[in-house]
Write a protein that holds these residues in place. Sequence first.
Motif, PDB file in Angstrom:
ATOM      1  N   TYR A  14      92.481   3.049  45.794  1.00  0.00           N
ATOM      2  CA  TYR A  14      93.261   4.084  45.714  1.00  0.00           C
ATOM      3  C   TYR A  14      93.450   5.115  46.807  1.00  0.00           C
ATOM      4  CZ  TYR A  14      92.394   9.293  45.093  1.00  0.00           C
ATOM      5  OH  TYR A  14      92.556  10.546  44.556  1.00  0.00           O
ATOM      6  N   ASN A  15      93.079   4.222  48.074  1.00  0.00           N
ATOM      7  CA  ASN A  15      92.984   5.163  49.166  1.00  0.00           C
ATOM      8  C   ASN A  15      94.630   4.393  49.543  1.00  0.00           C
ATOM      9  OD1 ASN A  15      91.185   6.432  49.524  1.00  0.00           O
ATOM     10  ND2 ASN A  15      90.565   4.963  50.716  1.00  0.00           N
ATOM     11  N   TYR A  16      95.112   3.111  48.896  1.00  0.00           N
ATOM     12  CA  TYR A  16      96.663   2.597  48.930  1.00  0.00           C
ATOM     13  C   TYR A  16      97.248   3.724  47.944  1.00  0.00           C
ATOM     14  CZ  TYR A  16      97.053  -1.691  52.116  1.00  0.00           C
ATOM     15  OH  TYR A  16      96.459  -2.312  53.507  1.00  0.00           O
ATOM     16  N   PRO A  24      98.066  -2.602  47.843  1.00  0.00           N
ATOM     17  CA  PRO A  24      98.135  -3.774  48.026  1.00  0.00           C
ATOM     18  C   PRO A  24      98.559  -4.741  48.066  1.00  0.00           C
ATOM     19  CG  PRO A  24      95.720  -2.762  47.736  1.00  0.00           C
ATOM     20  CD  PRO A  24      96.576  -1.658  46.747  1.00  0.00           C
ATOM     21  N   SER A  25      98.631  -5.967  48.289  1.00  0.00           N
ATOM     22  CA  SER A  25      99.107  -7.426  48.225  1.00  0.00           C
ATOM     23  C   SER A  25      97.951  -7.802  48.211  1.00  0.00           C
ATOM     24  CB  SER A  25     100.699  -7.591  48.970  1.00  0.00           C
ATOM     25  OG  SER A  25      99.868  -7.975  49.627  1.00  0.00           O
ATOM     26  N   LYS A  59      99.184 -11.826  37.814  1.00  0.00           N
ATOM     27  CA  LYS A  59      99.519 -12.384  38.378  1.00  0.00           C
ATOM     28  C   LYS A  59      99.919 -11.754  39.878  1.00  0.00           C
ATOM     29  CE  LYS A  59     102.193 -15.992  36.038  1.00  0.00           C
ATOM     30  NZ  LYS A  59     103.264 -16.718  36.139  1.00  0.00           N
ATOM     31  N   TYR A  60     100.290 -10.113  40.219  1.00  0.00           N
ATOM     32  CA  TYR A  60     100.280  -8.863  40.883  1.00  0.00           C
ATOM     33  C   TYR A  60      99.706  -7.757  40.802  1.00  0.00           C
ATOM     34  CZ  TYR A  60     104.637 -12.036  40.391  1.00  0.00           C
ATOM     35  OH  TYR A  60     105.738 -12.527  40.456  1.00  0.00           O
ATOM     36  N   VAL A  61      98.568  -8.040  42.082  1.00  0.00           N
ATOM     37  CA  VAL A  61      97.928  -6.973  42.103  1.00  0.00           C
ATOM     38  C   VAL A  61      98.587  -5.679  42.022  1.00  0.00           C
ATOM     39  CG1 VAL A  61      96.399  -5.801  43.298  1.00  0.00           C
ATOM     40  CG2 VAL A  61      96.330  -8.707  43.541  1.00  0.00           C
ATOM     41  N   GLU A  62      99.703  -5.498  42.210  1.00  0.00           N
ATOM     42  CA  GLU A  62     100.316  -4.082  42.794  1.00  0.00           C
ATOM     43  C   GLU A  62     101.450  -3.274  41.227  1.00  0.00           C
ATOM     44  OE1 GLU A  62     101.656  -7.501  43.487  1.00  0.00           O
ATOM     45  OE2 GLU A  62     101.357  -6.935  46.245  1.00  0.00           O
TER      46      GLU A  62
END
Length: 94
Positions: A14-16, A24-25, A59-62
């Motif tokens: 949330y903060n990112y 974040p990655s 695969k991707y956190v983003e």
Amino acid sequence: MLEDIDRKILRILYNYSSGRRRLPSMEELVIKTGKTKKDITQCLINLEDQLFIIWENKKYVETIKIIQGWENGGTVKEERKPSTTNNTDYWTQY
């Protein structure tokens, strides 16, 4: 009720997203939490199961979409009620 690590990861996400306008990655999550990729992945799956996030591409956190930025702690804050008096009381009574 979220586990501590689940809550921590949710707050980081949330903060990112609000402060840096991105998520974040995985590497950044490893640094911020001190946990392994496997532990973080399990926490993200837990958050998805509890409907805090949507994570379609694992695969991707983003690619995560945040639904709720924090959990409802079960405590209800008292809502601030508007004053029933007007500001003329100040001038007429003091």
